[in-house]
Design a protein around this motif. Sequence first.
Motif, PDB file in Angstrom:
ATOM      1  N   CYS A 260      42.258  16.891  69.252  1.00  0.00           N
ATOM      2  CA  CYS A 260      42.160  15.578  69.906  1.00  0.00           C
ATOM      3  C   CYS A 260      41.449  15.735  71.240  1.00  0.00           C
ATOM      4  CB  CYS A 260      43.546  14.983  70.106  1.00  0.00           C
ATOM      5  SG  CYS A 260      44.599  15.127  68.656  1.00  0.00           S
ATOM      6  N   GLU A 261      40.143  15.957  71.186  1.00  0.00           N
ATOM      7  CA  GLU A 261      39.386  16.284  72.389  1.00  0.00           C
ATOM      8  C   GLU A 261      39.187  15.053  73.268  1.00  0.00           C
ATOM      9  OE1 GLU A 261      35.980  17.603  70.403  1.00  0.00           O
ATOM     10  OE2 GLU A 261      36.820  19.516  69.802  1.00  0.00           O
ATOM     11  N   ASP A 262      39.183  15.264  74.580  1.00  0.00           N
ATOM     12  CA  ASP A 262      38.819  14.172  75.485  1.00  0.00           C
ATOM     13  C   ASP A 262      37.604  14.611  76.305  1.00  0.00           C
ATOM     14  OD1 ASP A 262      39.709  15.943  77.425  1.00  0.00           O
ATOM     15  OD2 ASP A 262      41.697  15.020  77.564  1.00  0.00           O
ATOM     16  N   LEU A 300      35.979  25.144  67.151  1.00  0.00           N
ATOM     17  CA  LEU A 300      36.438  24.130  66.195  1.00  0.00           C
ATOM     18  C   LEU A 300      36.466  22.781  66.904  1.00  0.00           C
ATOM     19  CD1 LEU A 300      39.494  26.073  64.730  1.00  0.00           C
ATOM     20  CD2 LEU A 300      37.285  25.755  63.610  1.00  0.00           C
ATOM     21  N   HIS A 301      35.716  21.826  66.362  1.00  0.00           N
ATOM     22  CA  HIS A 301      35.717  20.482  66.943  1.00  0.00           C
ATOM     23  C   HIS A 301      36.289  19.489  65.940  1.00  0.00           C
ATOM     24  CE1 HIS A 301      33.802  21.689  70.609  1.00  0.00           C
ATOM     25  NE2 HIS A 301      32.834  22.295  69.947  1.00  0.00           N
ATOM     26  N   LEU A 321      42.866  30.445  68.285  1.00  0.00           N
ATOM     27  CA  LEU A 321      42.820  30.532  69.748  1.00  0.00           C
ATOM     28  C   LEU A 321      42.955  29.138  70.329  1.00  0.00           C
ATOM     29  CD1 LEU A 321      39.766  32.903  69.610  1.00  0.00           C
ATOM     30  CD2 LEU A 321      42.057  33.621  70.286  1.00  0.00           C
ATOM     31  N   ALA A 322      43.955  28.967  71.197  1.00  0.00           N
ATOM     32  CA  ALA A 322      44.301  27.636  71.693  1.00  0.00           C
ATOM     33  C   ALA A 322      43.267  27.106  72.682  1.00  0.00           C
ATOM     34  CB  ALA A 322      45.679  27.672  72.341  1.00  0.00           C
ATOM     35  N   GLY A 323      42.965  25.813  72.567  1.00  0.00           N
ATOM     36  CA  GLY A 323      42.182  25.102  73.572  1.00  0.00           C
ATOM     37  C   GLY A 323      43.147  24.407  74.519  1.00  0.00           C
ATOM     38  N   LEU A 324      42.721  23.294  75.097  1.00  0.00           N
ATOM     39  CA  LEU A 324      43.594  22.555  76.019  1.00  0.00           C
ATOM     40  C   LEU A 324      44.166  21.289  75.396  1.00  0.00           C
ATOM     41  CD1 LEU A 324      41.634  22.832  79.413  1.00  0.00           C
ATOM     42  CD2 LEU A 324      43.595  24.180  78.631  1.00  0.00           C
ATOM     43  N   SER A 325      43.468  20.739  74.393  1.00  0.00           N
ATOM     44  CA  SER A 325      43.919  19.463  73.817  1.00  0.00           C
ATOM     45  C   SER A 325      44.896  19.715  72.658  1.00  0.00           C
ATOM     46  CB  SER A 325      42.707  18.690  73.308  1.00  0.00           C
ATOM     47  OG  SER A 325      41.966  19.507  72.420  1.00  0.00           O
ATOM     48  N   PRO A 326      45.720  18.704  72.309  1.00  0.00           N
ATOM     49  CA  PRO A 326      46.577  18.845  71.112  1.00  0.00           C
ATOM     50  C   PRO A 326      45.684  19.019  69.881  1.00  0.00           C
ATOM     51  CG  PRO A 326      47.217  16.928  72.407  1.00  0.00           C
ATOM     52  CD  PRO A 326      45.915  17.400  72.971  1.00  0.00           C
ATOM     53  N   ARG A 327      46.182  19.720  68.885  1.00  0.00           N
ATOM     54  CA  ARG A 327      45.361  19.984  67.705  1.00  0.00           C
ATOM     55  C   ARG A 327      46.198  19.950  66.430  1.00  0.00           C
ATOM     56  NH1 ARG A 327      44.650  25.083  64.255  1.00  0.00           N
ATOM     57  NH2 ARG A 327      42.590  24.855  63.303  1.00  0.00           N
ATOM     58  N   PHE A 328      45.660  19.282  65.404  1.00  0.00           N
ATOM     59  CA  PHE A 328      46.233  19.277  64.057  1.00  0.00           C
ATOM     60  C   PHE A 328      45.309  20.096  63.158  1.00  0.00           C
ATOM     61  CE2 PHE A 328      47.323  15.162  65.913  1.00  0.00           C
ATOM     62  CZ  PHE A 328      48.657  14.967  65.571  1.00  0.00           C
TER      63      PHE A 328
END
Length: 466
Positions: A260-262, A300-301, A321-328
């Motif tokens: 859920c990128e912003d 991954l986008h 590898l974790a980013g900053l936004s929530p991810r499903f």
Amino acid sequence: GGTMKRRAGEREKELKKKKLLEELGENRLPYLTPADADFHQLWKTKYSKLIFRKSDTVPEELHQMVQESFLTLREHNCFFQDLVRIKGKDFLTPVSRILIGNPGCTYRYLNTRLFTVPWPTEGYDIKYCSPGIHDACKALMRLNDYLHIEAVKALQGQNLFETKEIKSTTVIDREQSLSTSLTEQGSISKDQSSVGVPEDDRSLKNRTSYNLTLLNYMDPLQMLYLKQEPYFGMGNMAVSWHHDENLVERSTVAVYNYSCEDSAVQESHEQELKGRDPAVWHVGLKVAWDIETPGLAVPLHQGDIYLMLDDLNMTHQHCVLAGLSPRFSSTHRVADSSRGTLEYILGRCELALQNLQTDSDSMALSLKSLEAAVVKQVEEIHNEVEFEWLRQFWFQGKRYLKFTDWWLKPMAKLEEFWRKLEIMTSLVLSEVRKEQQIEEQRNEAISCFLLLLKERQKLRKEWTAR
């Protein structure tokens, strides 16, 4: 024997890992991202069975359905951290999950059995707790069908260029075939997708007919602590290095990503950074137990898909590898269902109960045979029903009631079988106490029976402690 072999294998893996980290010391292995000049060349030579599809190759309608289903499931609090067992200790997974798939199917990983929330399958009466949950399960079933077709195309494409390679001394075909996946331009071209290898058709179908999907959700900013990637220094990991377990051999794993990128994440992505951008989610890959080959970190986008074809899951390991936004993510698998379906365990129970008979006059219960092999088989089934099914289900089973009551009837039936198996155990005990038993037969029955009883006692203590 199987347990000892597994434990020996685990010990060997631990030693390898320890040795690898000792050899590295403070030095980290190199890894490449798309910003590196050699990235595509490395992918082509060492990671060619990883196929990537950018989101714009996927039908917009499917994106919408699937992404809405993720949000619906989150609104209904349908994602749960699993309590898994590693080396005798319990850990909560940082990622929250739910399993959706064929009715009666299960998936086992790290000593935890998950039970599918059934997707709406023809011929099954499945009542959902809300229309939203029904629609979410239906959307994921649609995604499953789409990914099955994509996986067949990808494998056929791979078979085709492997055949071409054998026939040709040039590598031009290979370069062109691979550029499709490496430049992330979507499906294999039509002429490739229509060419199948006839003798391999059944095998292709078996290795791509996904029977379930393990859905994952994580909001990294809600996590107090995330492990650091140890070999390459890739940063925060949501999921550590692993091979996916309990799969049909050489089956494809397909993953749909929805991060859920912003705008903040996008801005960070624009910066020139050394290594992977920590704001963006990545899948990490490495060749298993290899300290020569650089690793890969693939960004991954929203709406991207990747496929791990053929034996990639065995020869390589992957991490998230974790980013900053929530991810499903929705990770579609061909789970090895030889010992993991409701049909299988009900059949095992029927087999065990063949040794129980009822007197037509007195209605008294007795055993048909006291042969050691028969007693052993029945008590093994007894343990399997109790520890692999009933306790596993009720341990975290109330979660399923948020979706549907589908599993309640089968579990009630298994409990009924279990009560009969308990009676059979007490009948064995009373029979071996009788003096008229032939001593040799009696001793043989007792020795194998006691082993399984001790195992049951030990497991009951473990489960009580949990």
